[in-house]
Design an enzyme around this catalytic site. Structure first.
Site: not given
Ligand code: FRU
Length: 570
Positions: A113, A115-116, A132, A140, A173, A234-235, A370
């Protein structure tokens, strides 16, 4: 074999390079812990093991444990299965190549998988893309940083995992900077990653690399930034602010973005907060990115904020603010917010490259939403990145906007060209055959002038032989561009995938220049050099190979009409 109520453990003599665990993503999650022959932790992760014929296997590289005896512990909330019987050993393992929809010139991880996109940076001729990643499943989980590198932003090489979950939590992230002045003390030009560790709370952590970003060491005094009361914290996205000689961090602290400053990348001071009462607050704020964009002889500051959910077409989307940043405070210009960077459903959590060698910001996003990312109809990988794009400031006839258009490097992918006649169209035109050996991997260029101002609608429709089609309707009366994904192919996996038509505002102009990139499961449309961008996933059961254009109540003049098929590999 030892068995307790919900955990079983067994010994295994390692003889081959990989352990193969049989997986079915519909099963419950198990926690698997591998201990080496000294009883020390080798790896712990979550996976959905099955005792039935699996959908796929995940492979764990245990080559360093060959000829030793290890202990595997598996916990489950359900009655225990005799797991030991199902785990195999193998010298190599490749997923069967059964993916109709794996993109070819977009990055997707070989398995698992994603993501970001995170930690993007450029150094010594190489673009680094981290992301990610769940290396142990198609949903996820086990959040780690995967890593890929490229010299041209299109052909990517997957590298070993860069960061894996640790005692402070999963690795969410974050971003990377090159510490050219050794502010943090890990050496001149150390590569510094700032990321969120997610456990019961979210904290910011630092890891450094002294081998150009291939391996990282966690800072011994992590976490470097904690909070007591925010659930969403976060991030971190960090950049060097030349004017004040400080590092600035943008952090998602929904419902706002908080800005912190630092001189050593380790101690951070809160300097301001932005976002109350402005923009879309229909969902949680995530993945901020603040950067300077050249504008004529001056510049503007742009703040990207991804919001999940509540995008213009439901689900996740990225909004932006244009304004000024004085080293402490971001002030947005008065514009009709929310403004969206991409009106498709599948462009989220995008961010820009640090130390980018180009003169405009370079951006890439996660090509998913999402709403359905976990259940897309692919088997051995889940989700991909968008095309890398250049960001710029433009105007939509009413106000300033941020445009995004595909990078120049894509031209190098062009292989064969099919040129179609330029012509005046007052009803319809059909191209019955687009490409020989059409693999669903091409770029379509279509430029047209509106010659009759009464023209109310133009429909550009790509079709295959099994009745599936991707139709873009330009509604000039309503100033709207519309797509209905219910006809595009497979969509039964999620009601949300095509419940609503996808629309984007369309500036009424005399000339339209369209660039459409198709790559197996994606359709990215850019109109008039990125004034409108629309990224959407599609799952046709065979490539679209005919094209039809219908003009209602008027006439258009097609001035350029061509298709380039792309190379599969460099
Ligand atoms: C965005 C998010 C971020 C987080 C990450 C977790 O898509 O929700 O805020 O850090 O994905 O995978």
């Amino acid at each position: 074999m030892k068995k307790t109520k919900d955990t079983q453990s067994f010994q295994l003599d390692v003889t081959e390079k990989y352990l193969l665990f049989p997986i079915n993503d519909k099963k419950d999650k198990n926690t698997i812990t591998i201990l080496d022959n000294q009883g020390s932790l080798f790896l712990t992760f979550n996976a959905r093991i099955t005792d039935k014929p699996p959908k796929y296997y995940i492979k764990i590289d245990v080559h360093t444990l060959i000829d030793t005896s290890i202990e595997i512990e598996i916990s489950t909330s359900k009655p225990l299965l005799p797991f030991a019987e199902f785990i195999k050993q193998a010298e190599s393992y490749e997923h069967p190549d059964i993916e109709l929809h794996r993109p070819t010139y977009h990055y997707s991880s070989p398995e698992g998988w994603i993501n970001d996109p995170v930690g993007l940076f450029y150094n010594k001729g190489i673009y680094h893309l981290y992301y990610q990643h769940n290396p142990y499943g198609m949903k996820w989980g086990n959040m780690s940083w995967g890593h890929a590198t490229s010299e041209n932003l299109i052909d990517w090489t997957t590298q070993p995992l860069a960061l894996v979950p640790n005692e402070l939590g999963a690795i969410y992230s974050g971003s990377i900077v090159i510490d050219s002045q050794n502010c943090a003390g890990f050496g001149e030009n150390a590569i510094i990653a700032l990321y969120t560790a997610a456990a019961d709370t979210q904290t910011q952590c630092l890891a450094y690399s002294t081998d150009d970003g291939y391996t990282f060491t966690n800072y011994e005094h992590n976490p470097i930034l904690i909070n007591e009361d925010k659930t969403d914290f976060r991030d971190p996205k960090v950049f060097w602010h030349t004017e004040t000689n400080k590092w600035i961090m943008s952090l998602a602290t929904s419902p706002t973005i908080s800005f912190y400053s630092s001189t050593d990348l380790k101690e951070w001071t809160l300097i301001s907060e932005f976002g109350s009462g402005i923009g879309s607050h229909k969902g949680v704020w995530e993945c901020p990115d603040l950067f300077k964009l050249p504008y004529g002889k001056t510049h503007r500051w742009v703040l990207l904020v991804s919001v999940n959910a509540g995008g213009p077409n439901k689900g996740s989307a990225t909004q932006y603010f244009i304004g000024n940043f004085d080293g402490t405070t971001f002030t947005a210009e008065t514009l009709p917010y929310p403004l969206w960077l991409d009106y498709g459903k599948d462009c989220y959590a995008g961010t820009t490259w640090h130390n980018n060698p180009k003169d405009k910001p370079l951006y890439i996003a996660w090509m998913s939403n999402w709403q359905y990312a976990n259940i897309l109809p692919t088997k051995t990988f889940k989700n991909a990145m968008t095309l890398p794009r250049t960001l710029d400031i433009g105007n939509n006839g009413e106000h300033m906007i941020v445009k995004s258009y595909p990078i120049r490097e894509l031209k190098k992918k062009r292989e064969r060209i099919e040129e179609f006649p330029t012509q005046l169209v007052d009803k319809a035109v059909d191209i019955e055959y687009l490409l020989d050996d059409n693999q669903g991997v091409y770029e379509l260029i279509l430029d047209f002038d509106i010659v009759d101002l009464n023209t109310s609608k133009i429909r550009v429709s790509l079709q295959n032989t099994v009745g599936e089609s991707l139709q873009y309707t330009f509604n000039l009366n309503k100033g709207k561009l519309v797509i209905d994904r219910s006809t595009t192919g497979e969509h039964s996996f999620s009601k949300k995938f095509c419940k609503h038509k996808i629309t984007a505002p369309l500036q009424i102009e005399k000339k339209y220049k369209l660039k459409l990139y198709i790559d197996k499961c994606s359709a990215e449309l850019f109109i008039n050099k990125g004034k409108t961008a629309m990224t959407n996933l599609i799952f046709p059961t065979e490539p679209y190979n005919t094209l039809n254009i219908i003009v209602e109540n008027g006439r258009i003049d097609i001035t350029k009409f061509r298709i380039y098929s792309f190379h599969e590999e460099e």
